[in-house]
Design an enzyme around this catalytic site. Sequence first.
Site, PDB file in Angstrom:
ATOM      1  N   THR A   1       0.848  -1.187   0.000  1.00  0.00           N
ATOM      2  CA  THR A   1       0.000   0.000   0.000  1.00  0.00           C
ATOM      3  C   THR A   1       0.888   1.242   0.000  1.00  0.00           C
ATOM      4  O   THR A   1       1.861   1.335   0.755  1.00  0.00           O
ATOM      5  CB  THR A   1      -1.018  -0.010   1.167  1.00  0.00           C
ATOM      6  OG1 THR A   1      -1.682   1.242   1.183  1.00  0.00           O
ATOM      7  CG2 THR A   1      -0.370  -0.255   2.518  1.00  0.00           C
ATOM      8  N   HIS A   2       0.531   2.181  -0.871  1.00  0.00           N
ATOM      9  CA  HIS A   2       1.372   3.359  -1.106  1.00  0.00           C
ATOM     10  C   HIS A   2       0.501   4.624  -0.999  1.00  0.00           C
ATOM     11  O   HIS A   2      -0.591   4.675  -1.574  1.00  0.00           O
ATOM     12  CB  HIS A   2       1.985   3.253  -2.511  1.00  0.00           C
ATOM     13  CG  HIS A   2       2.861   4.417  -2.842  1.00  0.00           C
ATOM     14  ND1 HIS A   2       4.009   4.700  -2.145  1.00  0.00           N
ATOM     15  CD2 HIS A   2       2.753   5.376  -3.795  1.00  0.00           C
ATOM     16  CE1 HIS A   2       4.560   5.784  -2.646  1.00  0.00           C
ATOM     17  NE2 HIS A   2       3.825   6.223  -3.642  1.00  0.00           N
TER      18      HIS A   2
ATOM     19  N   ASP B   1       6.349  -5.619  -7.816  1.00  0.00           N
ATOM     20  CA  ASP B   1       7.286  -6.135  -8.821  1.00  0.00           C
ATOM     21  C   ASP B   1       8.679  -5.603  -8.485  1.00  0.00           C
ATOM     22  O   ASP B   1       8.884  -5.066  -7.390  1.00  0.00           O
ATOM     23  CB  ASP B   1       6.814  -5.781 -10.247  1.00  0.00           C
ATOM     24  CG  ASP B   1       6.835  -4.283 -10.519  1.00  0.00           C
ATOM     25  OD1 ASP B   1       7.358  -3.513  -9.681  1.00  0.00           O
ATOM     26  OD2 ASP B   1       6.327  -3.887 -11.590  1.00  0.00           O
TER      27      ASP B   1
ATOM     28  N   GLY C   1      10.267  -3.046  -9.461  1.00  0.00           N
ATOM     29  CA  GLY C   1      10.449  -1.589  -9.461  1.00  0.00           C
ATOM     30  C   GLY C   1      10.065  -0.965  -8.128  1.00  0.00           C
ATOM     31  O   GLY C   1       9.684  -1.658  -7.176  1.00  0.00           O
TER      32      GLY C   1
HETATM   33  C1  GAR Z   1       1.047   4.303   4.986  1.00  0.00           C
HETATM   34  O1  GAR Z   1       0.553   5.548   4.556  1.00  0.00           O
HETATM   35  C2  GAR Z   1       1.739   3.586   3.851  1.00  0.00           C
HETATM   36  O2  GAR Z   1       1.162   3.787   2.615  1.00  0.00           O
HETATM   37  C3  GAR Z   1       3.096   4.226   3.908  1.00  0.00           C
HETATM   38  O3  GAR Z   1       3.393   4.293   5.271  1.00  0.00           O
HETATM   39  C4  GAR Z   1       2.173   4.488   6.004  1.00  0.00           C
HETATM   40  C5  GAR Z   1       2.130   3.465   7.101  1.00  0.00           C
HETATM   41  O4  GAR Z   1       1.150   3.763   8.052  1.00  0.00           O
HETATM   42  N1  GAR Z   1       4.040   3.446   3.163  1.00  0.00           N
HETATM   43  C6  GAR Z   1       4.963   3.974   2.378  1.00  0.00           C
HETATM   44  O5  GAR Z   1       5.137   5.170   2.248  1.00  0.00           O
HETATM   45  C7  GAR Z   1       5.839   2.958   1.685  1.00  0.00           C
HETATM   46  N2  GAR Z   1       6.499   3.553   0.564  1.00  0.00           N
HETATM   47  P1  GAR Z   1       0.811   2.728   9.213  1.00  0.00           P
HETATM   48  O6  GAR Z   1       2.146   2.223   9.796  1.00  0.00           O
HETATM   49  O7  GAR Z   1       0.038   3.518  10.223  1.00  0.00           O
HETATM   50  O8  GAR Z   1       0.008   1.616   8.616  1.00  0.00           O
END
Ligand code: GAR
Length: 210
Positions: free
Chosen positions: A112-113, A145, A147
């Site tokens: 999740t991004h 993947d 990337g």
């Molecule tokens: C989330 O917003 C997730 O998408 C991000 O970190 C946060 C985690 O929140 N991930 C990234 O930026 C990865 N590139 P959480 O620890 O409260 O679930």
Amino acid sequence: MPAQPARVVVLVSGGGTNLQALLDASVAPAYGAQVVAVGADRDGIEALRRAEGAGVPTFVRRVTDFADRRAWDAELAATVAGHRPDVVVLAGFMKLVGEHFLAELGGRVVNTHPALSPSFPGMRAPAEALEHGVKITGCTLFVVDAGVDTGPIVAQRAVAVEPDDSVESLHERIKEAEREMLVDAVGRMAREGFSVVGREVRFGPTSVHP
Ligand code: GAR
């Protein structure tokens, strides 16, 4: 729906609010998925406490405890595979998984991004969205993947940027949308199955895919 809930392993690095949403959803048998283990790349984080609070086994694999990144990746892959996951969810996991991990588990790993891919890949997505002045951003669940945040898209949610947003306030609203997206999409993957053809991800049994 399958007789047994899908086995989900979640990898985390921080607060674990997305993990918590999955833990809460999986309490209901009808959800169809169960978090069977939670892994992290660091100790002492809230996400591990959340897993322990839910009675879910945890493990930590720190890069600095291994000879190099490849050795860490191989061990992480073996540990996750040992839990026999149907789906692996990277939920705020702040490391890129490598060759071994994808060879062992690829196709079943989603991340999740906090941006609408393909915009703003990497670790600073909410800040970069603000810096760019976009009016709409959001979150993306994708199949991992090789990337950086490039894989086929499973689900997305849009979030409006408000004029007085800070990085924190924007990221907080993105995370609300993200938790809802994650719970919905992982539940569907568990209950309906999913397939990836090229860049297209579809829910449902593989056999209906043309
Ligand atoms: C989330 O917003 C997730 O998408 C991000 O970190 C946060 C985690 O929140 N991930 C990234 O930026 C990865 N590139 P959480 O620890 O409260 O679930």
